[in-house]
Enzyme design. Structure first.
Site, mmCIF file in Angstrom:
data_model
loop_
_atom_site.group_PDB
_atom_site.id
_atom_site.type_symbol
_atom_site.label_atom_id
_atom_site.label_comp_id
_atom_site.label_asym_id
_atom_site.label_seq_id
_atom_site.Cartn_x
_atom_site.Cartn_y
_atom_site.Cartn_z
ATOM 1 N N GLU A 233 0.753 -1.207 -0.082
ATOM 2 C CA GLU A 233 -0.047 0.030 -0.055
ATOM 3 C C GLU A 233 0.891 1.220 -0.058
ATOM 4 O O GLU A 233 2.099 1.375 0.481
ATOM 5 C CB GLU A 233 -0.928 -0.031 1.184
ATOM 6 C CG GLU A 233 -2.349 -0.432 0.768
ATOM 7 C CD GLU A 233 -3.141 0.673 0.355
ATOM 8 O OE1 GLU A 233 -2.610 1.287 -0.409
ATOM 9 O OE2 GLU A 233 -4.468 0.780 0.404
ATOM 10 N N ASP B 93 -4.769 5.059 5.918
ATOM 11 C CA ASP B 93 -5.370 6.231 6.881
ATOM 12 C C ASP B 93 -6.402 5.845 7.645
ATOM 13 O O ASP B 93 -6.026 5.263 8.853
ATOM 14 C CB ASP B 93 -6.097 7.056 5.503
ATOM 15 C CG ASP B 93 -6.577 8.362 5.941
ATOM 16 O OD1 ASP B 93 -6.449 8.634 7.325
ATOM 17 O OD2 ASP B 93 -7.188 9.059 5.315
ATOM 18 N N VAL C 144 -1.523 14.272 2.008
ATOM 19 C CA VAL C 144 -0.303 14.491 1.365
ATOM 20 C C VAL C 144 -0.314 14.039 -0.350
ATOM 21 O O VAL C 144 -1.331 13.283 -0.520
ATOM 22 C CB VAL C 144 0.761 13.398 2.011
ATOM 23 C CG1 VAL C 144 1.158 13.754 3.545
ATOM 24 C CG2 VAL C 144 0.308 11.844 2.153
ATOM 25 N N ASP D 196 -2.231 10.813 -5.055
ATOM 26 C CA ASP D 196 -2.616 11.890 -5.982
ATOM 27 C C ASP D 196 -3.581 12.782 -4.898
ATOM 28 O O ASP D 196 -3.936 12.609 -3.816
ATOM 29 C CB ASP D 196 -3.742 11.166 -6.891
ATOM 30 C CG ASP D 196 -4.831 10.454 -6.137
ATOM 31 O OD1 ASP D 196 -4.761 9.805 -5.452
ATOM 32 O OD2 ASP D 196 -5.967 10.982 -6.913
HETATM 33 P P1 IMP Z 1 -7.966 4.084 3.971
HETATM 34 O O1 IMP Z 1 -8.804 3.218 3.194
HETATM 35 O O2 IMP Z 1 -8.762 5.404 4.617
HETATM 36 O O3 IMP Z 1 -6.642 3.707 5.005
HETATM 37 O O4 IMP Z 1 -7.307 4.942 2.900
HETATM 38 C C1 IMP Z 1 -6.295 4.427 2.089
HETATM 39 C C2 IMP Z 1 -6.378 4.918 0.609
HETATM 40 O O5 IMP Z 1 -6.789 6.411 0.572
HETATM 41 C C3 IMP Z 1 -4.774 4.808 0.119
HETATM 42 O O6 IMP Z 1 -4.522 3.747 -0.422
HETATM 43 C C4 IMP Z 1 -4.691 5.894 -0.641
HETATM 44 O O7 IMP Z 1 -4.940 5.614 -2.129
HETATM 45 C C5 IMP Z 1 -5.768 7.038 -0.308
HETATM 46 N N1 IMP Z 1 -5.323 8.121 0.718
HETATM 47 C C6 IMP Z 1 -5.382 7.968 2.168
HETATM 48 N N2 IMP Z 1 -4.680 9.139 2.528
HETATM 49 C C7 IMP Z 1 -4.149 10.003 1.647
HETATM 50 C C8 IMP Z 1 -3.513 11.173 1.249
HETATM 51 O O8 IMP Z 1 -3.231 11.794 2.361
HETATM 52 N N3 IMP Z 1 -3.189 11.609 0.115
HETATM 53 C C9 IMP Z 1 -3.723 10.957 -0.880
HETATM 54 N N4 IMP Z 1 -4.296 9.659 -0.852
HETATM 55 C C10 IMP Z 1 -4.751 9.092 0.333
HETATM 56 MG MG MG Z 2 -4.071 3.436 -2.295
#
Ligand code: IMP
Ligand code: MG
Length: 183
Positions: free
Chosen positions: A108, A112, A162, A168
């Site tokens: 990954e 987040d 970020v 992106d």
């Molecule tokens: P999660 O499912 O909330 O853990 O988010 C994961 C996905 O969201 C990552 O694989 C990223 O593609 C996207 N993501 C999370 N935080 C960021 C960020 O700060 N910038 C850009 N993409 C993010």
């Molecule tokens: Mg991702």
């Protein structure tokens, strides 16, 4: 490309500043690759990149892996064009490799909330791999809301948005060589 002023990146009303330089990224990616190569000696793991964000990290990572390995990809949807997660994930591309009996390493870009990893764990749980671990270049420890284990972590970062090095904003800025954070 966005406007770059003394290392600040200005995108509309947003200002991004450097968080992790290209040199620091490359150094840490090499360390992670060495650690994974040691941990998987004698095995042939499958690195499973999560598209789109992880493509640069995955390619730099496996260039530094010194054991035999294979690669495959999942593609998930999540953020849309926003800076916060939509809260639901859908599968856009399934794996093509044989998962059963294999050592899987999910790659990954960033964890987040942990929802994407949880979603992948559930997909994989329908199969019978020998093992599954997760490597994430970035983790936002204060944002994690799901119970997920990240086995290898590049950098822990604050819960701020970020961009760069694969990450992106509305599909752009993945080509930046360093990682920048929203000021
Ligand atoms: P999660 O499912 O909330 O853990 O988010 C994961 C996905 O969201 C990552 O694989 C990223 O593609 C996207 N993501 C999370 N935080 C960021 C960020 O700060 N910038 C850009 N993409 C993010
Ligand atoms: Mg991702």
């Amino acid at each position: 490309m966005p406007e770059v002023k003394s290392d600040q990146i200005i995108i509309g009303n947003d200002i991004f500043i450097p968080l992790i330089t290209e040199e620091k990224l490359q150094e840490r990616v090499k360390e992670l690759a060495l650690q994974i190569s040691n941990d998987y000696k004698g095995k042939v793991p499958v690195f499973i990149g999560v598209l789109n964000g992880a493509f640069l990290f995955l390619s730099d990572l496996i260039k530094n892996i010194n054991i035999d390995c294979e690669i495959d990809f999942f593609k998930l949807s999540s953020y849309g064009d926003e800076k916060i997660s939509s809260g639901n994930v859908t599968l856009l591309k399934e794996l093509n490799c044989e998962v059963d009996g294999r050592d899987l390493i999910i790659v990954e870009d960033i964890v987040d909330s942990g929802l994407s990893i949880k979603f992948i764990e559930e997909l994989i749980s329908k199969h019978t791999p020998l093992s599954m671990r997760v490597v994430s270049l970035l983790v936002k420890p204060n944002s994690i809301r799901y119970n997920v284990k990240i086995n290898y972590i590049g950098f822990e970062i604050p819960s701020k948005f970020v961009i760069g090095y694969g990450l992106d904003y509305a599909q752009k800025y993945r080509n930046l060589r360093s990682i920048y954070v929203l000021k």
